[in-house]
Motif scaffolding. Sequence first.
Motif, PDB file in Angstrom:
ATOM      1  N   LYS A   1     -15.026   5.655  -3.027  1.00 17.83           N
ATOM      2  CA  LYS A   1     -13.841   5.504  -2.186  1.00 17.83           C
ATOM      3  C   LYS A   1     -12.625   6.147  -2.848  1.00 17.83           C
ATOM      4  N   GLN A   2     -12.461   5.920  -4.154  1.00 17.20           N
ATOM      5  CA  GLN A   2     -11.324   6.484  -4.869  1.00 17.20           C
ATOM      6  C   GLN A   2     -11.387   8.005  -4.881  1.00 17.20           C
ATOM      7  N   LEU A   3     -12.560   8.558  -5.095  1.00 15.37           N
ATOM      8  CA  LEU A   3     -12.709  10.010  -5.107  1.00 15.37           C
ATOM      9  C   LEU A   3     -12.371  10.599  -3.743  1.00 15.37           C
TER      10      LEU A   3
ATOM     11  N   GLY B   1      -7.756   5.463 -11.600  1.00 13.64           N
ATOM     12  CA  GLY B   1      -6.462   4.957 -11.170  1.00 13.64           C
ATOM     13  C   GLY B   1      -6.372   4.882  -9.662  1.00 13.64           C
ATOM     14  N   THR B   2      -5.439   4.065  -9.198  1.00 16.47           N
ATOM     15  CA  THR B   2      -5.146   3.971  -7.771  1.00 16.47           C
ATOM     16  C   THR B   2      -3.676   3.595  -7.606  1.00 16.47           C
ATOM     17  N   ILE B   3      -3.094   3.993  -6.494  1.00 18.11           N
ATOM     18  CA  ILE B   3      -1.681   3.741  -6.240  1.00 18.11           C
ATOM     19  C   ILE B   3      -1.525   2.950  -4.952  1.00 18.11           C
ATOM     20  N   ASP B   4      -0.619   1.963  -5.006  1.00 14.92           N
ATOM     21  CA  ASP B   4      -0.270   1.158  -3.849  1.00 14.92           C
ATOM     22  C   ASP B   4       1.257   1.126  -3.780  1.00 14.92           C
ATOM     23  N   GLY B   5       1.844   2.059  -3.056  1.00 18.64           N
ATOM     24  CA  GLY B   5       3.306   2.156  -2.976  1.00 18.64           C
ATOM     25  C   GLY B   5       3.902   2.611  -4.294  1.00 18.64           C
TER      26      GLY B   5
ATOM     27  N   ALA C   1       0.932   0.971  -9.433  1.00 18.00           N
ATOM     28  CA  ALA C   1      -0.341   1.635  -9.670  1.00 18.00           C
ATOM     29  C   ALA C   1      -1.222   0.725 -10.521  1.00 18.00           C
ATOM     30  N   TYR C   2      -2.483   0.994 -10.463  1.00 16.15           N
ATOM     31  CA  TYR C   2      -3.477   0.233 -11.208  1.00 16.15           C
ATOM     32  C   TYR C   2      -4.430   1.228 -11.850  1.00 16.15           C
ATOM     33  N   PHE C   3      -4.942   0.863 -12.991  1.00 18.12           N
ATOM     34  CA  PHE C   3      -6.081   1.623 -13.496  1.00 18.12           C
ATOM     35  C   PHE C   3      -7.141   0.647 -13.975  1.00 18.12           C
ATOM     36  N   SER C   4      -8.361   1.122 -13.899  1.00 21.99           N
ATOM     37  CA  SER C   4      -9.502   0.287 -14.272  1.00 21.99           C
ATOM     38  C   SER C   4     -10.594   1.181 -14.835  1.00 21.99           C
TER      39      SER C   4
END
Length: 137
Positions: free
Chosen positions: A36-38, A60-64, A67-70
């Motif tokens: 999904k991230q890709l 990483g992912t961004i929400d507004g 951001a988050y990384f895992s």
Amino acid sequence: MLIRPFRLGDYSAITRIWRETGLDEQEAESLNDLAKQLAWDSDLVMVAEQESQVVGVVVGTIDGTRAYFSRLAVLPQAQGSGIGRKLVEAIEKRFKQRGVNRVLIMVNQDNPGVLPFYHALGYEMQKYVTLSKKLSS
């Protein structure tokens, strides 16, 4: 060492890294999340390459403006050489370029040994409890 965006050919290398570092316990869910991230933003999946071998990964992912990384992981034999730090710095740079002003991470309570690493990078412990629930299909 080269930090670069994920390429499709890196897939087996990063799953091997996750397996060797114990991050593959929820493999089906993680691989689905990775896909999904890709599809959403492949530039936020980054790898560290040394001598043409992928030795680290962060997702990483961004929400507004947050951001988050895992899934930050480095091959066990390459740990302690600054690769994890370089991956975090690279993902933070991507976040800043996109207007992010806060980065959040979650650390498994069974893995408190990584806390000094994150503290050294300026991350502070927050007083939140994260709850989750898996919704059946």
